[in-house]
Design a protein around this motif. Sequence first.
Motif, PDB file in Angstrom:
ATOM      1  N   SER A 129      -4.408  -0.685   6.389  1.00 25.46           N
ATOM      2  CA  SER A 129      -3.514  -0.745   5.220  1.00 25.46           C
ATOM      3  C   SER A 129      -4.280  -1.009   3.931  1.00 25.46           C
ATOM      4  N   HIS A 140      -1.493  -0.953  -5.475  1.00 27.78           N
ATOM      5  CA  HIS A 140      -2.851  -1.159  -4.984  1.00 27.78           C
ATOM      6  C   HIS A 140      -3.491  -2.473  -5.451  1.00 27.78           C
ATOM      7  N   VAL A 199      -2.193  -5.164  -3.261  1.00 29.21           N
ATOM      8  CA  VAL A 199      -2.717  -5.115  -1.890  1.00 29.21           C
ATOM      9  C   VAL A 199      -3.963  -5.984  -1.771  1.00 29.21           C
ATOM     10  N   ALA A 246      -5.905   1.487  -0.438  1.00 29.62           N
ATOM     11  CA  ALA A 246      -6.014   0.939  -1.789  1.00 29.62           C
ATOM     12  C   ALA A 246      -7.426   1.151  -2.333  1.00 29.62           C
ATOM     13  N   SER A 298       0.829  -1.202   0.000  1.00 26.20           N
ATOM     14  CA  SER A 298       0.000   0.000   0.000  1.00 26.20           C
ATOM     15  C   SER A 298       0.862   1.249   0.000  1.00 26.20           C
TER      16      SER A 298
END
Length: 658
Positions: A370, A346, A349, A374, A341
Amino acid sequence: MRVPAIGELREALARVSHGCVLDFRAFGKLIQHCANHGLNLQGQQLHARLVLHSVVPDNYLASKLLTFYSRIRRLRDARKVFDDIPQKNLFAWNAMLLGYALHGAYPLHALNLFSSLVGSSLCPDAISVSAVLKSLSSCLISSLPWLAEDAIHCFIVRRGFDADLFVSNGLITVYSKFDDLVSARKVFDEMPMRDIISWNSIISGYSQAGYHDECLRLYSEMKHGLDGLVPNGITVASVLHSCAQIKDLAFGMDVHQFAVEKDVEMDLVVWNSIVGFYAKCGSLQYARRLFEGMPMRDGVSFSAMINGYMNYGVVDQAMILFQRIMNPVLSVWNAVIAGLSQNNRHPDVLAMLHEMQNSGFQPNSVTLSSVLPALSFYSTLLGAKQVHAYAIRNDFDNNIYVTTALIDAYAKAGSLSLANRVFDGNGAGSVIVWTAIISAHAAHGDADAALSLFSKMLDACVRPDAVTITAVLTACAHAGAVNEALEIFNHMLPEYGASPGLEHHACIVGVLSRAGQLQEAFKFISRMQLEPNAKVWGALLNGAAVFGNVDLGEFAFNQLFEIEPENTGNYIVMANLYSKSGRWKEAKVVREKMRDVGLTKIPGCSWIEMNDGLHVFVARDTSNSHSKELYVLMEGLVGLMRGEGYVIQDDLVLEGSI
């Protein structure tokens, strides 16, 4: 405590098994043996036999049962035994207080029990006080009655316990826990004698509270002081934590060398602190060498190394190390997800989150804080709602980092109402939560709401930090609130204790420039004590472009060309400023300069969330199945805009597209 010999235990067992009259001393020895050796079932059977015979334990027998139930973490049973003692002595009170302290459980129960002891006919001793302080040190700040630690401190001074080494150490730990380092340091300085625990408590307190320079000073004082004490592994771990936070590589290396030379016991905690220190300071190769040489590793070890790689953008190395782990624990998964992240990976993630869940792990508050950035990047409202629902079901919604991430995610997904609902429902006691909601309104151009929230924040006695002030100044820029912005900027240091940084100077330049006060903005830059950066000159260039001031625009662009020659946005703004002023030749020169540097305009990109998923659109892209209809619709909208008298920016660039 004396351990009964085998012969004594056999005799006690015989008395319990065959005696017609219950021998309480024999029961006590056996219950103590069960407590010492983890014989949970046998200890409970002995207690059950006493209950069967309607025995109400006296202080001796009850103290053995209290010790037994405390060690097997059954504090409710221990408290029931304690409450049933007809005439409690101080030993029984202390046994119950020590039970609470042993596991850091029920700190408020421990505090109430201590208050009852103070109100009884008995006088608490140093053990009683040390035990309740140990319980308070594990208490959450929000659940502790106001000024409870001060009240106990007053009691300690009145009863003369402040000269007791263990009591003073406990006070330092409690004050440090609640970030009252002034009181902790006062206790420390007034101690007639200190041991290694005293020094470690105050050093750790400064380290955990973020007073890293003072932590390092105390370490140096301890090492060369008159107490004759040698720092141990706990000292080393605390000091290296501070060195890592302020990235003082030289000091940390001296600490490491000292630990090696003095043969400090290198347990796993110390190893992890050393590896984490070098990784956080950017000495990744040396950190990896130490990591590979560790006698044993745990999840913290892998997390420290992975965090180091991620912090410096070495994502591939972090992922290779992660793939080495046979069974990663949750903290390692969180380190990888947070690192991805942080590096704007993204899509990875979300993929890593699904992989983690498929491995049998459920996200915790760290995971959610976290993952939400994203989702914010994709502006996906449905994803934010799903994470929010999960947080509520699992009692993570009151975590300030989850709350902050949710506010940001909802705001970027276009739902300020949901962002406000999260803010209203989660206390708003933390500066980062206030900053999140102020930033949300500022990003939506709602300056009045942002300024109103800032005023409420001050009324709530929450002190803004540098990030909060940046958010408020950004809102002022959107609204053209010049006077308010200057007032806040001028109050930063004297009232809020925050030194104005380049970000704040850039905001003021943006406020003045957007309000058309370009000369004032230029004078403000010339008076800056800091060297103006790209954000400062960029704000002036954008203001010059809006109001058609070519001279100031040229000056700002030349400064930007020296600072960031590869930023295509600056070329585009300057070329459009020339074109808007009818200076086509200069516009062409800027475009050619951009091409000579080897730069091209990054295509615009946008996306929208529909029922069937996320649809991404890139300028001049024809991959979408409905691209023909979309371009026809766009041409129609552009035609309507021209009909209303709007000038499309591309119309100004007559010499070809940038």
